[in-house]
Enzyme design. Structure first.
Site, PDB file in Angstrom:
ATOM      1  N   GLY A   1       0.825  -1.230  -0.004  1.00 59.13           N
ATOM      2  CA  GLY A   1       0.074  -0.104  -0.085  1.00 59.13           C
ATOM      3  C   GLY A   1       0.776   1.105  -0.209  1.00 59.13           C
TER       4      GLY A   1
ATOM      5  N   GLY B   1      -0.455   9.162   1.620  1.00 57.32           N
ATOM      6  CA  GLY B   1       0.321  10.271   1.625  1.00 57.32           C
ATOM      7  C   GLY B   1       1.536  10.196   2.710  1.00 57.32           C
ATOM      8  N   TYR B   2       1.613   9.341   3.626  1.00 56.48           N
ATOM      9  CA  TYR B   2       2.679   9.285   4.596  1.00 56.48           C
ATOM     10  C   TYR B   2       3.788   8.559   3.972  1.00 56.48           C
ATOM     11  CZ  TYR B   2       0.346   4.877   4.765  1.00 56.48           C
ATOM     12  OH  TYR B   2      -0.041   4.048   4.019  1.00 56.48           O
TER      13      TYR B   2
ATOM     14  N   VAL C   1       3.508   1.229   2.730  1.00 54.40           N
ATOM     15  CA  VAL C   1       3.182  -0.064   3.671  1.00 54.40           C
ATOM     16  C   VAL C   1       3.858  -1.400   3.046  1.00 54.40           C
ATOM     17  CG1 VAL C   1       1.551  -1.413   4.927  1.00 54.40           C
ATOM     18  CG2 VAL C   1       0.963   1.023   4.368  1.00 54.40           C
TER      19      VAL C   1
ATOM     20  N   ASP D   1     -10.261   8.707   9.102  1.00 51.79           N
ATOM     21  CA  ASP D   1     -10.015   8.348   7.791  1.00 51.79           C
ATOM     22  C   ASP D   1     -10.745   6.936   7.693  1.00 51.79           C
ATOM     23  OD1 ASP D   1      -9.754   8.425   5.041  1.00 51.79           O
ATOM     24  OD2 ASP D   1      -7.680   7.340   5.268  1.00 51.79           O
TER      25      ASP D   1
END
Ligand SMILES: *[C@@H]1O[C@H](CO)[C@@H](O)[C@H](O)[C@H]1NC(C)=O
Ligand SMILES: *[C@@H]1O[C@H](CO)[C@@H](O)[C@H](O)[C@H]1NC(C)=O
Length: 985
Positions: free
Chosen positions: A669, A672-673, A676, A786
């Site tokens: 995945g 924005g951060y 994953v 979210d």
């Protein structure tokens, strides 16, 4: 014509004063070469109806008004191009009175609704009629059949109803006929059945039939290829898009007479019978073989897939998935297709081995043969196709996996093997990595370009153009989304995006730095959606109106050749000066959706937002003391990090090892951060590692606080934090791995499984409990911020768990997506939060309400431009339970009427406009538990063996701590193809 440029506005200096006078004396006719009074009168009617006076309409020469283009003599209005101008209201009948209108384009005005007036049929000079992505209702007026010079009809993405008028079949110049994504019903009209003797079969010049995503019924007429006079007329037709309707009967053999056909798309209808082998004759027309895509998935076709060797020369995409075929071997004839790119064949009853040479096909990128009964050993041959990216083999009978290949591109291939005997835990040669590969990981893409002005943060919808070096101005671009209408590719690569970008630059005649593709992702049904920003050339001003008009009209009129995503659909997300600026005050959901679409682009800012209540702040400081020795982060020794109960410290070296050095194969995945990754701990447990990108790291203090907080959050319906890494300048969180994917995949992923009512309830109850815990029991309380179906994961026993905690409360600075302070995901975002910037637990309740609506409908929150909240609410208000019936997923009709009504009431109360009107999560849990208990006896009685794990969760008699230890029974449908759930009456 397809490539016709927008006619230049004719400027005539020095006449402005004269025309102003003319205009004041409205109907006086004594000024030479002025726009004729009839046209001026029509413009005035339109202005009054649409509030167009906000766009400089009303003074001066009408030929200088926004969107009004006159003929060279300046006496009549020739083109009216008002795309994305925020006009609202209905189309007045007066529009039929223009004296010489040739092009009409009113697209991308979500406030433009009501019917198309029949008077449109008076515009006999009209050549193109384009009103797409508005909110039109009512029928397609048969009077359009009077417009003999029409070449282009684009009325897609509205709410038009009724049937396709046969009169349009008389338009011999028409080459583009797009009514897709409306609410049309009735049969496809053919000349043998209509009173006027016209039908789709008489449209000699037509190249495009786009009628997909409606509710059309009846057969695919054999007259298309075999009209009564025996002379096929539709020999120019290249795209026949009929997917997502209710068409039935068999596929007529005479389709083979449409000898220019490039795309035949019949997916998701109710076609029965066999695929006619005679379609091979398509290759024998004057142009040779033209067929590029054949898509017939999701029907009730029987027999076997015919041998279409003759069609091979151009074939790129085949989709046969989900039919009722007899058991059959993998169709070997595909191997001689030199351009074959994408093969979707799941649930087609494949048996026998997978021929090894399939993987050597020269242009194959994606092969889906999951959910069949293929057996033997998967053999990766010595030479594999250079373009192969995705190999989906799950849920077959493969007993082994052999790799004889050593070439380098092996690592780029995503091979998914779960659900095969080869993956049984006791299989000695178990290829762990392939077996544990998460399924359907169609990764989003985001631009590698980042701004070189990291200290600049743009406000509102302003964007910093990262392609414009040395320029730190925030400006307002035109943001559009291009959507591929076909699932042609399944991996978005940098080079694909750059190719598209350069085509846009060249064909729109823009400078290289004016076109930036920020992000791209796949829709739930596997089509790529690409977000493009168009900037002004100077890098300082906002994109002007003329450029906006030119770009949007080029897209609505399909003037651009973008083969990579052909055929494409374009949407305006934010059109600079007009849309965003003037709609903010309008509180209708439509406006909010528009704004939200724009502001958020496609990337979700993920994370949690912990709101520290004032009186708790002091206490928190105290709690975080154990971290005192931890230092400032970057370069600090790992030894200084504290051990805290509940979350283990991972040295960087360990995370690196368990994620294969953060290999691409382990990526599951991206957001924005950062990214994953999946990884396997030394004890064999699988984990998901969330790694903050450099520019989304937090300060040491904040990171400590976050781990502190997360390590104390334990609930069976929350994905558990295993540990963290704060070492070598990295910030990572390590979570337990959820083997059964996301709720969104179960509802809408490529291999969406049928979820019955009790499973839906189980997911609802579980995730509600998790969220209620965050709100009511976590200390301090946590607002998730979210909640969405992609963040509700299923563990090995199908217990629903809320995911995506922590790391990056802030999206990275300087990235384009960081354009607003409001964070959340498109479609789930609380409108009140958006308008006020004030976050509360009720914002999560709103998002959860959207999740409940997804469970009821199996639809994405925004699908085909329709916003699920509005769609369900309107239908329910107008027609009660009966009104929403057609929107609901058929499986929910297993519930009693009363249960359904209660669930629906609950969902709609969660999405009330005002937070104060929404229930708390505790109240939501209580109501869902009541429903689950009412459902209990019936559900248990009819439960299949595989369903039992679902039910335990609802009744809460299973302990979280055991969940990971149970025998990991791989969830799998044993019978191969599952019949689709019955349609509602
Ligand atoms: C239709 O197009 C033809 C050819 O361009 C033109 O001569 C004719 O005048 C047009 N008809 C109308 C009604 O505008
Ligand atoms: C679409 O059509 C169906 C059936 O004809 C109708 O019930 C429904 O309300 C329509 N939806 C819209 C948005 O017009």
């Amino acid at each position: 014509m397809a490539g016709a440029p927008v006619k230049q506005r004719v400027f005539r200096g020095g006449r402005v004063l004269v025309l102003a006078l003319f205009y004041l004396s409205a109907l006086s006719n004594h000024v030479d070469a002025a726009v004729n009074p009839t046209d001026v009168g029509v413009l005035n009617s339109l202005s009054a109806a649409w509030g167009a006076n906000t766009m400089n309409w009303g003074t001066g020469d009408p030929c200088t008004w926004t969107g009004v283009f006159c003929d060279p003599t300046g006496t009549k209005v020739m083109n009216l191009l008002l795309q994305a101008t925020n006009i609202a209201g209905t189309i007045p009948a007066a529009i039929g009175s223009f004296t010489g209108l040739e092009q009409l384009d009113l697209s991308y005005n979500p406030g433009l609704g009501g019917p198309i007036p029949p008077q449109i049929g008076q515009l006999t000079t009209l050549t193109s009629l384009i009103i797409q992505n508005c909110a039109l209702t009512g029928p397609v007026p048969p009077e359009i059949g009077n417009l003999k010079n029409l070449t282009f009809i684009g009325l897609n993405n509205n709410y038009l109803s009724g049937s396709i008028p046969s009169s349009i079949g008389s338009l011999q110049q028409l080459y583009w006929f797009d009514l897709s994504t409306n609410n049309l019903t009735g049969e496809l009209p053919v000349s043998t059945k209509t009173t006027d003797g016209y039908g789709l079969d008489t449209m000699t010049g037509c190249k495009h039939f786009h009628f997909n995503n409606n509710s059309l019924t009846g057969p695919l007429p054999s007259e298309f290829g075999a009209p009564p006079d025996g002379i096929p007329k539709l020999t120019k037709l290249i795209h026949m898009l009929l997917e997502n309707n209710q068409l039935s009967g068999s596929i007529p053999d005479s389709i083979a007479n449409l000898t220019s056909l490039e795309i035949l798309s019949l997916s998701n209808n109710k076609f029965t019978g066999i695929i006619p082998p005679g379609l091979s004759r398509l290759a024998t027309g004057p142009l040779g073989s033209t067929l590029e895509q054949i898509l017939v998935g999701g029907n009730q076709l029987t027999g076997t897939i015919p041998n279409f060797t003759a069609l091979n020369p151009k074939l790129a995409v085949v989709e046969f998935s989900k039919n009722l075929f007899d058991p059959q071997p993998f169709p070997e004839w595909l191997k001689s297709a030199p351009t074959l790119q994408t093969v979707y064949m799941e649930y087609v009853g494949l048996i026998g081995p997978l021929p090894a040479d399939v993987l050597a096909y020269p242009s194959l990128e994606t092969l889906w043969v999951r959910n069949n009964s293929l057996n033997g050993t998967v053999i990766i041959p010595p030479v594999i196709g250079p373009k192969l990216l995705t190999l989906s083999l799950q849920n077959n009978e493969f007993v082994g996996f052999t790799q004889t290949n050593t070439s380098t591109n092996m690592s780029q291939i995503d091979i998914e093997l779960a659900g095969n005997p080869a993956c049984d835990a006791n299989n000695v040669g178990r290829p762990t990595q392939l077996c544990d590969q998460p399924s359907g990981s169609k990764l989003p893409w985001s631009s590698p370009f980042v701004s070189n002005c990291p200290s600049v943060t743009c406000s509102d919808s302003l964007v910093l153009n990262p392609l414009k070096t040395g320029n730190c101005n925030c400006t307002l671009p035109l943001e559009m989304q291009l959507e591929a209408r076909r699932p042609t590719f399944s991996v978005i690569t940098d080079s694909l995006i750059e190719t598209l970008r350069l085509k846009l630059v060249a064909q729109l005649n823009l400078q290289n730095s004016q076109v930036w593709i920020s992000t791209a992702a796949f829709s739930a049904d596997g089509r790529a959606e690409i977000n493009v920003d168009f900037f002004s050339a100077d890098g300082v001003s906002d994109l002007d109106r003329a450029s906006t008009s030119n770009i949007t009209h080029s897209l609505t009129s399909n003037s651009l050749v973008l083969d990579e995503i052909k055929p494409y659909l374009a949407r305006v997300i934010v059109s600079g000066e007009t849309f965003f600026a003037t709609s903010k005050k309008r509180l209708g959901t439509g406006a909010i959706v528009g704004i939200v679409l724009g502001v958020l682009a496609a990337l979700a800012a993920v994370g949690i937002y912990a709101f520290w209540q004032r009186r708790r702040a002091e206490r928190l400081k105290h709690i975080s003391k154990p971290f005192a020795k931890w230092g400032k982060g970057e370069g600090e020794s790992a030894l200084d990090a504290p051990q805290i109960s509940g979350a283990r410290f991972f040295p960087y070296s360990e995370v690196k090892r368990i994620t294969n050095n953060f290999s691409e194969n382990n990526e599951i995945g991206v957001g924005g951060y950062g990214k994953v990754y999946s990884g396997v701990l030394d004890n064999g447990n699988k984990v998901a590692v969330k790694r903050a990108a450099k520019d989304s790291m937090q300060g040491a203090e904040e990171f400590k606080n976050e781990i502190e907080l997360l390590s104390r959050v334990h609930h069976k319906n929350l994905v558990g934090l295993v540990g963290y890494c704060y070492d070598q300048g990295e910030q990572m969180l390590v979570y337990e791995f959820m083997p059964n994917g996301t709720m969104s995949e179960w509802l809408r992923g490529k291999m969406a499984y049928p979820l019955d009512w009790s499973k839906r309830l189980s997911i609802a109850v579980g995730s509600a409990r998790g969220l209620a815990y965050l709100h009511e029991l976590a200390d301090p309380p946590i607002i998730h911020r979210d909640i969405k179906s992609q963040n509700i994961l299923l563990d090995d026993k199908h217990v629903a768990k809320v995911a995506d905690f922590g790391l990056s409360k802030q999206a990275p600075d300087g990235l384009q997506i960081q354009t607003a302070q409001v964070k959340g995901t498109l479609g789930y975002l609380d409108p009140e939060y958006y308008m006020t910037n004030e976050l509360s637990d009720k914002s999560d309740v709103y998002s959860f309400g959207v999740v409940l609506l997804e469970l009821l409908t199996s639809k994405a929150p925004i699908q085909n431009g329709k916003y699920i909240v509005r769609e369900v609410r309107t239908a329910y208000q107008e027609g009660g339970l009966e009104g929403v019936e057609s929107i609901l997923d058929p499986s929910v009709f297993e519930a009693s009427q009363e249960d359904l009504r209660r669930f629906l009431d609950l969902a709609l109360s969660c999405v009330e406009e005002l937070g104060a009107d929404r229930p708390s999560m505790n109240e939501v849990v209580r109501e869902l538990e009541t429903l689950a208990n009412r459902n209990k006896p019936k559900a248990k009685a009819s439960a299949q063996a595989t369903d039992e794990t679902w039910l335990t969760d609802v009744y809460g008699d299973e302990d979280y701590d055991d969940a990971g230890q149970g025998t990991s029974s791989n969830f799998k449908y044993s019978g191969g193809y599952k019949m689709p759930a019955p349609e509602p009456k």
